[in-house]
Motif scaffolding. Structure first.
Motif, short mmCIF file in Angstrom:
data_model
loop_
_atom_site.label_atom_id
_atom_site.label_comp_id
_atom_site.label_asym_id
_atom_site.label_seq_id
_atom_site.Cartn_x
_atom_site.Cartn_y
_atom_site.Cartn_z
N VAL A 278 -101.51 0.89 -50.63
CA VAL A 278 -100.93 2.21 -50.37
C VAL A 278 -101.33 3.20 -51.47
O VAL A 278 -101.81 4.32 -51.20
N GLN A 279 -101.16 2.79 -52.72
CA GLN A 279 -101.43 3.70 -53.83
C GLN A 279 -102.91 4.02 -53.97
O GLN A 279 -103.28 5.12 -54.37
N THR A 280 -103.77 3.06 -53.65
CA THR A 280 -105.20 3.34 -53.71
C THR A 280 -105.60 4.35 -52.64
O THR A 280 -106.42 5.25 -52.89
N VAL A 281 -105.04 4.24 -51.45
CA VAL A 281 -105.29 5.22 -50.40
C VAL A 281 -104.84 6.60 -50.86
O VAL A 281 -105.56 7.60 -50.69
N TRP A 338 -100.55 0.29 -41.04
CA TRP A 338 -101.46 0.58 -42.15
C TRP A 338 -102.79 -0.15 -41.96
O TRP A 338 -103.87 0.43 -42.17
N THR A 339 -102.73 -1.43 -41.60
CA THR A 339 -103.94 -2.23 -41.46
C THR A 339 -104.88 -1.63 -40.42
O THR A 339 -106.09 -1.50 -40.66
N VAL A 340 -104.33 -1.26 -39.28
CA VAL A 340 -105.15 -0.68 -38.22
C VAL A 340 -105.71 0.68 -38.64
O VAL A 340 -106.89 0.98 -38.42
N THR A 341 -104.87 1.48 -39.28
CA THR A 341 -105.27 2.84 -39.65
C THR A 341 -106.41 2.84 -40.66
O THR A 341 -107.41 3.57 -40.51
N ILE A 342 -106.28 2.04 -41.73
CA ILE A 342 -107.32 2.03 -42.77
C ILE A 342 -108.61 1.40 -42.23
O ILE A 342 -109.71 1.84 -42.56
N GLY A 343 -108.48 0.39 -41.38
CA GLY A 343 -109.67 -0.18 -40.76
C GLY A 343 -110.42 0.86 -39.96
O GLY A 343 -111.66 0.96 -40.01
N ALA A 344 -109.68 1.68 -39.20
CA ALA A 344 -110.32 2.73 -38.40
C ALA A 344 -110.91 3.82 -39.28
O ALA A 344 -111.94 4.43 -38.93
N GLY A 345 -110.29 4.06 -40.45
CA GLY A 345 -110.78 5.11 -41.34
C GLY A 345 -112.18 4.88 -41.84
O GLY A 345 -112.90 5.84 -42.17
N CYS A 346 -112.61 3.64 -41.89
CA CYS A 346 -113.96 3.33 -42.35
C CYS A 346 -115.02 3.89 -41.41
O CYS A 346 -116.16 4.14 -41.82
N PHE A 347 -114.67 4.11 -40.14
CA PHE A 347 -115.66 4.51 -39.13
C PHE A 347 -115.58 6.00 -38.79
O PHE A 347 -116.18 6.43 -37.79
N LEU A 348 -114.85 6.79 -39.58
CA LEU A 348 -114.77 8.22 -39.31
C LEU A 348 -116.14 8.87 -39.43
O LEU A 348 -116.88 8.61 -40.39
N PRO A 349 -116.52 9.74 -38.49
CA PRO A 349 -117.81 10.43 -38.59
C PRO A 349 -117.77 11.50 -39.67
O PRO A 349 -116.74 12.16 -39.89
N ALA A 350 -118.87 11.67 -40.37
CA ALA A 350 -118.96 12.69 -41.42
C ALA A 350 -119.00 14.08 -40.80
O ALA A 350 -119.54 14.28 -39.71
N GLY A 351 -118.42 15.02 -41.52
CA GLY A 351 -118.49 16.42 -41.11
C GLY A 351 -117.65 16.80 -39.93
O GLY A 351 -117.82 17.89 -39.38
N GLU A 352 -116.72 15.93 -39.52
CA GLU A 352 -115.83 16.24 -38.39
C GLU A 352 -114.39 16.12 -38.84
O GLU A 352 -113.79 15.04 -38.80
N VAL A 427 -108.37 -3.01 -46.69
CA VAL A 427 -107.63 -3.60 -45.57
C VAL A 427 -106.98 -4.91 -45.97
O VAL A 427 -105.87 -5.24 -45.53
N VAL A 428 -107.63 -5.66 -46.85
CA VAL A 428 -107.10 -6.96 -47.23
C VAL A 428 -105.73 -6.84 -47.89
O VAL A 428 -104.88 -7.73 -47.76
#
Length: 457
Positions: A278-281, A338-352, A427-428
């Motif tokens: 949480v704190q690292t995010v 949290w697990t699902v959200t941060i996992g999805a955050g890795c695939f966010l497209p740049a500039g959007e 995520v871990v």
């Protein structure tokens, strides 16, 4: 006074009336209001990208700075500085907790820590040019001071709130803190977006926003310092009060004492794992948004503002869920999200920025509640008279001073040069934290600590 209030007073370790206890609770809430602006404006929004830019300006041709002669990639400097702050906090927090518990004098320690942190934050106004070493030093002092102040602040919770009201009291504090963060971020956004109209440069607008967080922290800290009461516990001899040890030795002694309460230690281990994530995010989100996704500062401010607003509703809403389902089940649900959200955050497209706002909204809904309920749940697991010592161990992974997450984030980027790989590594923390918390029998843990067990926990 009815029997419920009397029981609550006994559990809270005070002889105050319900009206006096509520007055203390209202004063206690205000410290969240005071300090959360630092966590939001400084750690989460402005300092990461700004200090990274200052480090890049001071970097050599290969993109490295050399604090104390150690080569550090400029993009990792902020993460390493956050990690370094915990090394100082590890030495100071257990000593502060021991002093607070053994003397009963929490307020002077809270005052010193709050105003040292506020002064360091205000000093960030002078962070310009290539002064990356100054920025790192001020961050370390401010973060360590925040940690010490939160040890003492959290240790007041079992003294001012009975067992059945702690989830609500803790959630209100977090909600008020996020409201303050949102309010000041609006002012920051106005200043930053319209800096030309105010006659200041973009960098000066950032430095004003950083310094304002320090002034806010110091000004509103006066209210809890006036309303909270020190409580001297009976049975402390002068020799015991004087036998305080050193910081690291006291931490070892506290952890050794925790072996008498293995279920409390089980919860603390789970908390240290998932809250590190949480704190690292919190501390690295703006760096990820600016460096990897190419988002401008205005977009980042708006996204964090969205987090703040939704975190208020999330903290209060999860507090209500805890009253129905218990704090443990509610936290487990938040960790799954949290697990699902941060996992999805890795695939966010740049500039959007639209997708970044979706990520921010998801984080906001679980952020405040998971933190508030963790604090209140832990307060049930602390033996009476050891609140500050135990909260010093708890605080090792709280409020942006986690060390393992930022260290892993910084190392991953240093080795790969890719922020997406760094963010997926987090995520871990949430997945493992979920597994560890699920194994904690909290009702047995509360009883083993010698505390009354709430109807739902």
């Amino acid at each position: 006074m009815d029997s419920t209030d009397t029981a609550g007073d006994r559990a809270a370790g005070s002889a105050t009336t319900p009206a006096e206890r509520r007055r203390e609770q209202r004063g206690w809430y205000v410290y969240d209001w005071a300090v959360s602006v630092y966590s939001t404006s400084v750690v989460t929004v402005f300092l990461g990208p700004y200090l990274t830019a200052v480090a890049r300006a001071a970097a050599d041709a290969d993109g490295y700075v050399h604090p104390l002669g150690v080569p550090v990639r400029a993009g990792s400097y902020f993460a390493y500085a956050v990690s370094a702050s915990i090394l100082l906090a590890v030495l100071v927090m257990p000593l502060a907790g021991a002093v607070a518990d053994r003397t009963g004098r929490k307020k002077p320690i809270l005052a010193v820590a709050a105003y040292l942190g506020a002064a360091a934050t205000t000093g960030m106004f002078f962070l310009d040019g290539e002064r990356y070493l100054l920025g790192g030093a001020l961050l370390i002092v401010a973060n360590a001071s925040l940690s010490v102040s939160m040890v003492v602040y959290n240790a007041f919770l079992p003294q001012i709130a009975g067992p059945d009201e702690r989830d609500a009291v803790s959630s209100r504090g977090w909600a008020l803190g996020y409201a303050a963060g949102a309010l000041v971020l609006v002012a920051n956004l106005v200043l930053y977006s319209g800096h030309d109209g105010f006659g200041v440069s973009e960098g000066t607008a950032v430095r004003i926003s950083l310094a304002t967080a320090g002034l806010w922290w110091g000004a509103f800290a006066l209210i809890p310092l006036r309303r909270l009461r020190d409580r001297r516990l009976p049975g402390r001899t002068p020799a015991e009060r004087a036998s305080l040890g050193q910081g690291l030795r006291q931490l070892v002694a506290t952890l050794r004492d925790m072996r008498r309460y293995p279920l409390t230690l089980m919860f603390l281990l789970a908390y240290l794992v998932y809250n590190d994530g949480v704190q690292t995010v919190i501390s690295q989100a703006s760096v990820y948004g600016s460096e990897e996704l190419g988002l401008d500062q205005t977009t980042l401010i708006l996204a964090i503002l969205l987090v703040q607003v939704l975190a208020v509703a999330g903290a209060l809403g999860m507090g209500r869920l805890a009253r129905r389902y218990g704090a443990k089940r509610t936290i487990l649900g938040a960790l799954a999200a949290w697990t699902v959200t941060i996992g999805a955050g890795c695939f966010l497209p740049a500039g959007e920025p639209g997708w970044f706002f979706v990520l921010a909204a998801a984080i906001g809904m679980v952020l405040g509640g998971s933190q508030a309920l963790s604090r209140s749940l832990f307060s049930h697991l602390v033996p009476r008279g050891k609140e500050a010592e135990y909260f010093s161990a708890y605080e090792l992974s709280d409020r942006g001073t986690s060390w393992l997450g930022p260290l892993l984030f910084g190392l991953t980027y240093q080795l790969t040069g890719n922020y997406r790989t760094a963010i997926i590594s987090l995520v871990v923390f949430f997945a493992l934290g979920f597994v560890l918390l699920a194994r904690v029998p909290v009702r047995r843990a509360v009883a083993a600590a010698g505390n009354p067990v709430p109807a739902r926990i």
